[in-house]
Design an enzyme around this catalytic site. Structure first.
Site, PDB file in Angstrom:
ATOM      1  CG  ASP A 190      -2.840   8.434  -4.012  1.00 33.76           C
ATOM      2  OD1 ASP A 190      -3.806   8.086  -3.631  1.00 33.76           O
ATOM      3  OD2 ASP A 190      -1.903   7.710  -4.007  1.00 33.76           O
ATOM      4  NE  ARG A 240      -0.463  -0.076  -1.054  1.00 34.51           N
ATOM      5  CZ  ARG A 240      -1.321   0.107  -1.834  1.00 34.51           C
ATOM      6  NH1 ARG A 240      -1.264  -0.087  -2.952  1.00 34.51           N
ATOM      7  NH2 ARG A 240      -2.310   1.004  -1.145  1.00 34.51           N
ATOM      8  CE  LYS A 245      -8.723   4.581  -6.219  1.00 32.47           C
ATOM      9  NZ  LYS A 245      -7.926   3.811  -5.373  1.00 32.47           N
ATOM     10  CG  ASN A 246      -8.443   6.254  -2.480  1.00 27.43           C
ATOM     11  OD1 ASN A 246      -8.850   5.369  -3.242  1.00 27.43           O
ATOM     12  ND2 ASN A 246      -7.311   6.729  -2.556  1.00 27.43           N
ATOM     13  NE  ARG A 294      -7.047  -0.893  -8.787  1.00 24.69           N
ATOM     14  CZ  ARG A 294      -6.049  -0.957  -8.056  1.00 24.69           C
ATOM     15  NH1 ARG A 294      -4.764  -1.122  -8.302  1.00 24.69           N
ATOM     16  NH2 ARG A 294      -6.354  -0.672  -6.765  1.00 24.69           N
ATOM     17  CB  CYS A 350      -0.137  -3.156  -6.150  1.00 24.87           C
ATOM     18  SG  CYS A 350       0.069  -1.648  -5.226  1.00 24.87           S
TER      19      CYS A 350
HETATM   20  C1  EPZ Z   1      -4.551   4.686   0.824  1.00 21.92           C
HETATM   21  O1  EPZ Z   1      -3.948   3.346   0.576  1.00 21.92           O
HETATM   22  C2  EPZ Z   1      -4.929   4.857  -0.537  1.00 21.92           C
HETATM   23  N1  EPZ Z   1      -5.858   3.924  -1.002  1.00 21.92           N
HETATM   24  C3  EPZ Z   1      -3.715   4.915  -1.402  1.00 21.92           C
HETATM   25  O2  EPZ Z   1      -4.301   5.424  -2.824  1.00 21.92           O
HETATM   26  C4  EPZ Z   1      -2.817   6.150  -1.037  1.00 21.92           C
HETATM   27  O3  EPZ Z   1      -1.683   6.066  -1.671  1.00 21.92           O
HETATM   28  C5  EPZ Z   1      -2.596   5.883   0.271  1.00 21.92           C
HETATM   29  O4  EPZ Z   1      -3.659   5.625   1.277  1.00 21.92           O
HETATM   30  C6  EPZ Z   1      -1.802   6.944   1.142  1.00 21.92           C
HETATM   31  O5  EPZ Z   1      -2.011   8.147   0.948  1.00 21.92           O
HETATM   32  C7  EPZ Z   1      -7.096   3.704  -0.652  1.00 21.92           C
HETATM   33  O6  EPZ Z   1      -7.711   4.690   0.110  1.00 21.92           O
HETATM   34  C8  EPZ Z   1      -7.931   2.611  -1.103  1.00 21.92           C
HETATM   35  P1  EPZ Z   1      -1.256   3.629   3.808  1.00 21.92           P
HETATM   36  P2  EPZ Z   1      -3.408   2.439   1.944  1.00 21.92           P
HETATM   37  O7  EPZ Z   1      -1.952   2.446   4.840  1.00 21.92           O
HETATM   38  O8  EPZ Z   1      -4.440   2.871   3.068  1.00 21.92           O
HETATM   39  C9  EPZ Z   1       2.658   1.438   4.823  1.00 21.92           C
HETATM   40  C10 EPZ Z   1      -4.541   5.370  -5.098  1.00 21.92           C
HETATM   41  O9  EPZ Z   1      -3.794   5.711  -6.053  1.00 21.92           O
HETATM   42  N2  EPZ Z   1       1.903   0.359   5.630  1.00 21.92           N
HETATM   43  O10 EPZ Z   1      -1.468   4.914   4.469  1.00 21.92           O
HETATM   44  O11 EPZ Z   1      -2.757   1.050   1.676  1.00 21.92           O
HETATM   45  C11 EPZ Z   1       2.414   1.213   3.423  1.00 21.92           C
HETATM   46  O12 EPZ Z   1       3.182   0.029   2.874  1.00 21.92           O
HETATM   47  C12 EPZ Z   1      -4.093   4.367  -3.895  1.00 21.92           C
HETATM   48  O13 EPZ Z   1      -5.746   5.619  -5.080  1.00 21.92           O
HETATM   49  C13 EPZ Z   1       2.485  -0.501   6.534  1.00 21.92           C
HETATM   50  O14 EPZ Z   1       3.499  -0.611   6.745  1.00 21.92           O
HETATM   51  O15 EPZ Z   1      -2.085   3.397   2.367  1.00 21.92           O
HETATM   52  C14 EPZ Z   1       2.742   2.338   2.802  1.00 21.92           C
HETATM   53  O16 EPZ Z   1       4.354   2.610   2.567  1.00 21.92           O
HETATM   54  C15 EPZ Z   1      -2.484   3.888  -3.926  1.00 21.92           C
HETATM   55  N3  EPZ Z   1       1.676  -1.437   7.160  1.00 21.92           N
HETATM   56  C16 EPZ Z   1       2.538   3.340   3.839  1.00 21.92           C
HETATM   57  O17 EPZ Z   1       2.420   2.856   5.025  1.00 21.92           O
HETATM   58  C17 EPZ Z   1       0.252  -1.241   7.333  1.00 21.92           C
HETATM   59  O18 EPZ Z   1      -0.275  -1.971   8.007  1.00 21.92           O
HETATM   60  C18 EPZ Z   1       0.882   4.191   3.673  1.00 21.92           C
HETATM   61  O19 EPZ Z   1       0.089   3.161   3.586  1.00 21.92           O
HETATM   62  C19 EPZ Z   1      -0.206  -0.228   6.472  1.00 21.92           C
HETATM   63  C20 EPZ Z   1       0.278   0.483   5.575  1.00 21.92           C
END
Ligand code: EPZ
Length: 416
Positions: free
Chosen positions: A304, A121, A22-23, A396, A116
């Site tokens: 995850d 996020r 999915k990701n 999802r 969420c």
């Molecule tokens: C991706 O989310 C995945 N989703 C998530 O999977 C996964 O948990 C996550 O990466 C971490 O591996 C998809 O790929 C669609 P991040 P993403 O940006 O890109 C903070 C699932 O269950 N952050 O690496 O949103 C954020 O709040 C989902 O399949 C900021 O602060 O994750 C978090 O604490 C859940 N500012 C951390 O970084 C930003 O601009 C990691 O987020 C962006 C992120």
């Protein structure tokens, strides 16, 4: 609102096949906006998040058709650059279209994605990166708006190796003349798949999977056929299902290098794991040991897989410590596991788990995708009947997970 009814106690046995990731699919669908032709993605499971991304691309003007496990996407006639709130709110990943819209049209307007259950996020790293690239971005009335045509590539440093920000910036930089370097980039396998997809369409990107990625801008992209990588988190979920039921399961369609962190941790717990050329065999045993882990950006232990692994540790006598370093609120499964008799104490980001010999079936609610998966796994182990509500969260990211588990001997009914 559908629910799952699980009669626990069976040891899972047999063979199960993992679907496409999915990701990886979500950013690749966003990247298909860049194509001046048609792309065909194969190995695409029928998931809610993929339906929402399809809705987003359709609103922009793309034509999308599903043929069995393939998606055919034609972005030639995209006219709009705006994603409305009702779509952005459904799925955070819809903001991934912003980088591709900026790269192709020099314009984008995407409603703020909802937070969420697992955290607020934010997308500040995405917006800061677009700015550093030379695009103008601003927020107005709940929308992130961007425009501009950067004249040359730049060097960008991410404050945190954000997966989504890395993907968005790779796409936004893909048509910027000259060379862009993204430093402190996320290293997840899904980013390597995005790079491979884009390069096969005509992009010039190097370094995905490392912490520094180079993007040389190009002016056009063709159409391709692409088979997406297997879903390492679905694979991990089935690995834990085999372990928690003390079963013996062969899991097909696994990229073994992508699940190393989980293999090491499960072996530390005492799970028997045999890697082969066609998949991975996972056998539970009677002598499991408690273990500690901390979630980290790839190649560390994946956040995850934190809820699912915590479910397993809840069934292993002794004390295990879990630290969730990626999301600020990713313990929503804990109160639900407690209802099943799990002994888990939360101190901030730290969870202290005192494993129990048995868990009791109960009525529990899925708060988010992976928390729901953890409750299914606990229900497979628990004595008696477990009912899981709000199954939409599980849909999802898992296609018919109850059918796949039943094919291994589980007893799960889905009820409207
Ligand atoms: C991706 O989310 C995945 N989703 C998530 O999977 C996964 O948990 C996550 O990466 C971490 O591996 C998809 O790929 C669609 P991040 P993403 O940006 O890109 C903070 C699932 O269950 N952050 O690496 O949103 C954020 O709040 C989902 O399949 C900021 O602060 O994750 C978090 O604490 C859940 N500012 C951390 O970084 C930003 O601009 C990691 O987020 C962006 C992120």
């Amino acid at each position: 609102m559908d629910s799952l009814i699980i009669n626990g106690g069976a040891s899972l046995k047999g063979q199960v096949k993992v679907s496409g990731a999915k990701n990886a699919i979500l950013p690749i669908m966003a990247a298909s906006i860049l194509s001046s032709s048609q792309v065909v993605l194969s190995g695409v499971p029928d998931l809610e998040d993929i339906k929402v991304m399809s809705e987003a691309l359709t609103v922009l003007g793309a034509k999308i058709k599903r043929e069995r496990d393939s998606l055919i996407i034609d972005s030639r006639h995209i006219r709009s650059c705006e994603i409305p709130e009702e779509i952005s709110r459904k799925m955070r990943a819809s903001n991934l279209v912003m980088g591709a819209l900026l790269a192709r049209f020099g314009s984008a307007k995407v409603a703020y994605p909802g937070g969420c259950a697992i955290g607020s996020r934010p997308i500040d790293l995405h917006l800061k990166g677009f700015n550093n690239l030379g695009y103008r971005v601003w927020e107005k009335g709940g929308f992130m708006i961007g425009d501009g045509r950067p004249k040359n590539g730049r060097e960008i440093l991410l404050d945190f190796p954000s997966v989504g920000a890395t993907e968005n910036l790779i796409m936004a930089a893909s048509t910027v003349p000259g060379t862009t370097i993204i430093r402190n980039a996320a290293r997840e396998p899904e980013i390597i798949d995005l790079q491979n997809f884009l390069n096969r369409m005509g992009a010039k990107i190097k370094g995905a999977g490392l912490d520094s990625i180079r993007v040389d801008g190009v002016s056009s992209f063709g159409g391709i056929n692409h088979v997406v990588i297997p879903d390492r988190i679905e694979a991990g979920t089935f690995m834990v299902a085999a372990a928690i039921t003390r079963g013996d399961v062969f899991i097909e369609n696994v990229a073994k290098e992508h699940i190393q962190p989980l293999v090491y941790k499960l072996r530390e717990i005492g799970v028997e794991i045999m890697l082969s050329s066609t998949g991975i065999r996972v056998m539970g045993s009677k002598c499991f040991r408690p273990a500690d882990f901390k979630t980290m950006p790839y190649p560390g232990f994946p956040t995850d897989m934190q809820p699912q692994t915590m479910a397993l540790l809840s069934t292993i006598e002794g004390t295990s410590i879990v630290v969730e370093t990626i999301f600020e609120n990713r313990y929503m499964h804990v109160p639900e596991l407690r209802r099943m008799g799990a002994d888990i104490k939360i101190e901030g980001r730290v969870a202290i788990i005192k494993g129990q010999e048995t868990l009791e079936g109960a009525c529990v609610e899925a708060s988010d995708l992976r928390a729901g998966a953890a409750l299914i796994l606990a229900g497979l182990f628990a004595k008696g009947r477990t009912e899981i509500t709000s199954v939409r969260h599980i849909d999802r990211g898992y296609e018919n997970i109850h059918l796949k588990l039943n094919s291994l001997g589980a007893d799960i009914q889905r009820r409207q």
